[in-house]
Structure formats: structure tokens, C-alpha cells
Design a protein around this motif. Structure first.
Motif, PDB file in Angstrom:
ATOM      1  N   TRP A 179      18.030-121.669  -8.425  1.00 50.51           N
ATOM      2  CA  TRP A 179      18.332-121.018  -9.696  1.00 50.51           C
ATOM      3  C   TRP A 179      17.285-121.401 -10.750  1.00 50.51           C
ATOM      4  N   TYR A 180      16.960-122.694 -10.823  1.00 47.25           N
ATOM      5  CA  TYR A 180      16.024-123.155 -11.841  1.00 47.25           C
ATOM      6  C   TYR A 180      14.590-122.725 -11.556  1.00 47.25           C
TER       7      TYR A 180
ATOM      8  N   PHE B 163      26.841-124.151 -14.722  1.00 51.86           N
ATOM      9  CA  PHE B 163      27.310-125.499 -14.393  1.00 51.86           C
ATOM     10  C   PHE B 163      28.787-125.508 -14.017  1.00 51.86           C
ATOM     11  N   ARG B 164      29.555-124.594 -14.614  1.00 51.35           N
ATOM     12  CA  ARG B 164      30.984-124.545 -14.303  1.00 51.35           C
ATOM     13  C   ARG B 164      31.243-124.127 -12.863  1.00 51.35           C
ATOM     14  N   GLU B 165      30.259-123.544 -12.223  1.00 48.66           N
ATOM     15  CA  GLU B 165      30.411-123.112 -10.836  1.00 48.66           C
ATOM     16  C   GLU B 165      30.247-124.257  -9.843  1.00 48.66           C
ATOM     17  N   ARG B 166      29.831-125.436 -10.325  1.00 49.67           N
ATOM     18  CA  ARG B 166      29.481-126.514  -9.405  1.00 49.67           C
ATOM     19  C   ARG B 166      30.627-126.903  -8.482  1.00 49.67           C
TER      20      ARG B 166
ATOM     21  N   ILE C 142      20.045-111.078 -13.523  1.00 50.40           N
ATOM     22  CA  ILE C 142      21.188-111.280 -12.618  1.00 50.40           C
ATOM     23  C   ILE C 142      22.475-111.019 -13.381  1.00 50.40           C
ATOM     24  N   ALA C 143      23.160-109.950 -13.030  1.00 43.72           N
ATOM     25  CA  ALA C 143      24.370-109.542 -13.756  1.00 43.72           C
ATOM     26  C   ALA C 143      25.534-110.490 -13.507  1.00 43.72           C
ATOM     27  N   ASN C 144      25.574-111.067 -12.313  1.00 49.37           N
ATOM     28  CA  ASN C 144      26.702-111.939 -11.939  1.00 49.37           C
ATOM     29  C   ASN C 144      26.158-113.255 -11.399  1.00 49.37           C
ATOM     30  N   PRO C 145      25.856-114.214 -12.284  1.00 49.46           N
ATOM     31  CA  PRO C 145      25.294-115.499 -11.821  1.00 49.46           C
ATOM     32  C   PRO C 145      26.182-116.208 -10.813  1.00 49.46           C
TER      33      PRO C 145
ATOM     34  N   THR D 268      26.183-116.514  -3.056  1.00 50.92           N
ATOM     35  CA  THR D 268      25.411-115.927  -1.964  1.00 50.92           C
ATOM     36  C   THR D 268      24.272-116.847  -1.534  1.00 50.92           C
ATOM     37  N   VAL D 269      23.579-117.426  -2.509  1.00 53.11           N
ATOM     38  CA  VAL D 269      22.482-118.338  -2.196  1.00 53.11           C
ATOM     39  C   VAL D 269      23.011-119.585  -1.492  1.00 53.11           C
ATOM     40  N   ALA D 270      24.163-120.088  -1.934  1.00 57.15           N
ATOM     41  CA  ALA D 270      24.755-121.255  -1.274  1.00 57.15           C
ATOM     42  C   ALA D 270      25.054-120.944   0.186  1.00 57.15           C
ATOM     43  N   GLY D 271      25.492-119.722   0.465  1.00 57.53           N
ATOM     44  CA  GLY D 271      25.724-119.329   1.854  1.00 57.53           C
ATOM     45  C   GLY D 271      24.446-119.337   2.672  1.00 57.53           C
ATOM     46  N   ARG D 272      23.366-118.878   2.061  1.00 60.10           N
ATOM     47  CA  ARG D 272      22.073-118.864   2.754  1.00 60.10           C
ATOM     48  C   ARG D 272      21.589-120.296   3.011  1.00 60.10           C
ATOM     49  N   VAL D 273      21.746-121.159   2.017  1.00 57.44           N
ATOM     50  CA  VAL D 273      21.343-122.562   2.170  1.00 57.44           C
ATOM     51  C   VAL D 273      22.169-123.234   3.262  1.00 57.44           C
ATOM     52  N   ALA D 274      23.478-122.979   3.249  1.00 55.50           N
ATOM     53  CA  ALA D 274      24.360-123.580   4.246  1.00 55.50           C
ATOM     54  C   ALA D 274      23.994-123.122   5.650  1.00 55.50           C
ATOM     55  N   LEU D 275      23.632-121.852   5.788  1.00 56.52           N
ATOM     56  CA  LEU D 275      23.241-121.335   7.100  1.00 56.52           C
ATOM     57  C   LEU D 275      22.040-122.099   7.638  1.00 56.52           C
TER      58      LEU D 275
END
Length: 302
Positions: free
Chosen positions: A40-41, A9-12, A51-54, A60-67
Motif C-alpha cells: 500500500w505504501y 489502519f483500522r483494517e489491520r 482506489i475506490a475501496n481501500p 485482495t492483496v493480503a490474499g495474494r501475499v498469503a498465496l
């Protein structure tokens, strides 16, 4: 598990800052963030634990979604009424969202535009002219320091191809910011421009407008705005003075943006438009005015 969720959540806020740079509007940025968290959910608990680095996964997923979103957004903007401009936001909106990436930034304006938390309209306009893949590669790597291998996974291309995309995007940025000026110089010219505008006379305004200055206004077909670019110092000066004459109760307030000093315009206490400016060689070369109410959400009372 609760600690892990807190970390996610802190990444929001950082993801929202990323989404805004990717798309140019807060509404689209929110869509990127929501879809990223949905993915994620949808993972099983075992998949999340693996996932070692959430934070990196979310980026990375946000980049894919944005694309994906940029492809549909481009089609929508082809039918947009008048010029499309990015949504203006207060300079402090994303302050600190990128973190240590900005800790030792250069005073060189060319570096500043890629590293500043408070991203500029000038940069967003350049990003808008890129291909979706160039934009994603540039924002992820140059702003958020995502390794090329991870970006390659997000955009479905090789690492070498992503390097080329980022290099091409970087050239676009530098070619369009050759005349960038330090913040203090920008603000000095903008203050002088405001004083000239308040005079109500064309001659003082012309001193601070470049001969080939361009003005773009974004009403989105919702409110009245110039549907074509207004070009040339005399035309821009007359356009601005004409607006002031038609709306005598409108108040022009200084406001800091990612570009430097700009203006918020209010009528009866409500924000009706926001203006950002670009300065080069002591004169204003670009004016961007957003009037579309959908792009003034961050200026509404909290």
C-alpha cells in the motif's frame, strides 16, 4: 489524507484475522499484514487516490501475499519435526473482526465453522489439507465475502476457476464436519472428559474417548512431544495419564476456543501447552495438543 490513513489502519485487525485463517499461525499472519501494508505504501499518492475501496484492495492483496507465503510454508512443514498443528488462540481474539458477515449466522454447526469470528482448530486442520489456491479462494469468498472476480485477480486465475476452487474447498470442509455437534454438547462432553482424567483411572476416560480417537501433539522439535499420531482409545488414555504422572504440578484449566471448550496447561504459572478437542456422537474423536513455544505467543503475559 489523515482520515484515509486512519481507515487503512483500522483494517489491520481484520487483515490479521484473514492472515491467520490463511496460514494457521499468528507469526505468518503478521507477515501477511506487514507485506500488505508495504505494498500500500509503495503506491504513489495518485494510485492510492484512484482506489475506490481501500479495504477491498487490502483484502485482495493480503490474499495474494498469503498465496505466495503458503507455497513456502508448505515446503517448510514437510521438514517439520512431528505433526504440524495450527496455533491455538483464545476464542475472543478476533471477535468482531469480520463484521456484519456474522450478524445473522445460522445455528447449523456446518455454517458456524465458516462464519465464526473465533475460527476452530478443526477448520484450520481441514484448510491445511487444501491446496494454497483452494484455501485462499475459500477464506476470501466464504469467510470474507470477496467477489469471485476480485479473488481471480488475486490468484491469477479466471473467475470460473476460482468458483471451482471454492466449491472444492467447501466440499472438503463439509466432508470433514459431518459429525459436528452443537457447542453445548461439545462442552458437556469435554467437562466430563476432564473429570474422568482427574480420576487418574483408565476406565472413566475410555467412556469419553471414541474407539478410533486420534491424538496429535506439536512440539516442533523444540520440546518433548509425540512425533507420531497416538491412535485408539486405550493408547490415548494411557498417553494422557502418563503425562499427568510425569508432571504432577501441571494444572489443567478450562478455556473457550473456536472449537468450544478446551484446556490450557500451566506449570509454575506459565502456559506449557494448549489442547483443543473434537466431539462427535458423545465422544472425543480428535485431540490436538500444541506445546511448541513459538505457537503459544498469545498466551504469554501481556
Amino acid at each position: 489524507m489523515d482520515d484515509d490513513l486512519d481507515d487503512v489502519f483500522r483494517e489491520r485487525r481484520r487483515l490479521l484475522a484473514l492472515g491467520y485463517r490463511m496460514t494457521g499461525t499468528l507469526a505468518d499472519a503478521e507477515d501477511v499484514v506487514q507485506e500488505t501494508y508495504l505494498r500500500w505504501y509503495r503506491l504513489t499518492e495518485a494510485e492510492r487516490d484512484a482506489i475506490a475501496n481501500p479495504a477491498g484492495w487490502l483484502t485482495t492483496v493480503a490474499g495474494r501475499v498469503a498465496l505466495d507465503l503458503l507455497g513456502s510454508a508448505r515446503r517448510r512443514r514437510e521438514q517439520y519435526v512431528g505433526p504440524w498443528l495450527p496455533e491455538p488462540v483464545p476464542a475472543e481474539l478476533f471477535a468482531g473482526a469480520i463484521g456484519s458477515r456474522t450478524a445473522s449466522r445460522s445455528e447449523d454447526p456446518l455454517d458456524r465453522i465458516t462464519l465464526d469470528d473465533d475460527v476452530s482448530t478443526a477448520l484450520l486442520v481441514v484448510l491445511e489439507a487444501m491446496t494454497p489456491a483452494e484455501r485462499v479462494a475459500f477464506v476470501l469468498h466464504d469467510v470474507f465475502a470477496v467477489p469471485f472476480d476480485e479473488i481471480a485477480e488475486a490468484v491469477g486465475r479466471s473467475s470460473a476457476a476460482v468458483r471451482q476452487l471454492a466449491a472444492s474447498a467447501r466440499r472438503h470442509v463439509r466432508e470433514n464436519r459431518v459429525a459436528a455437534v452443537p457447542r453445548a454438547e461439545h462442552d458437556r462432553v469435554v467437562r466430563a472428559f476432564q473429570e474422568a482424567a482427574n480420576s487418574g483411572e483408565i476406565a472413566p476416560l475410555l467412556r469419553y474417548l471414541a474407539p478410533d480417537v486420534e491424538l496429535r501433539s506439536d512440539g516442533g522439535g523444540v520440546v518433548s512431544a509425540a512425533r507420531n499420531v497416538v491412535s485408539g482409545a486405550d493408547n490415548v488414555a494411557r498417553f494422557l495419564l502418563g503425562i499427568a504422572a510425569k508432571r504432577p504440578t501441571m494444572v489443567m484449566e478450562q478455556q473457550q476456543f473456536g472449537d468450544g471448550l478446551g484446556f490450557v496447561f500451566r506449570e509454575d504459572g506459565e502456559v506449557v501447552s494448549v489442547m483443543n478437542l473434537r466431539v462427535a456422537a458423545g465422544r472425543i474423536t480428535q485431540l490436538w495438543i500444541v506445546l511448541n513455544p513459538a505457537k503459544l505467543s498469545s498466551w504469554l503475559p501481556g
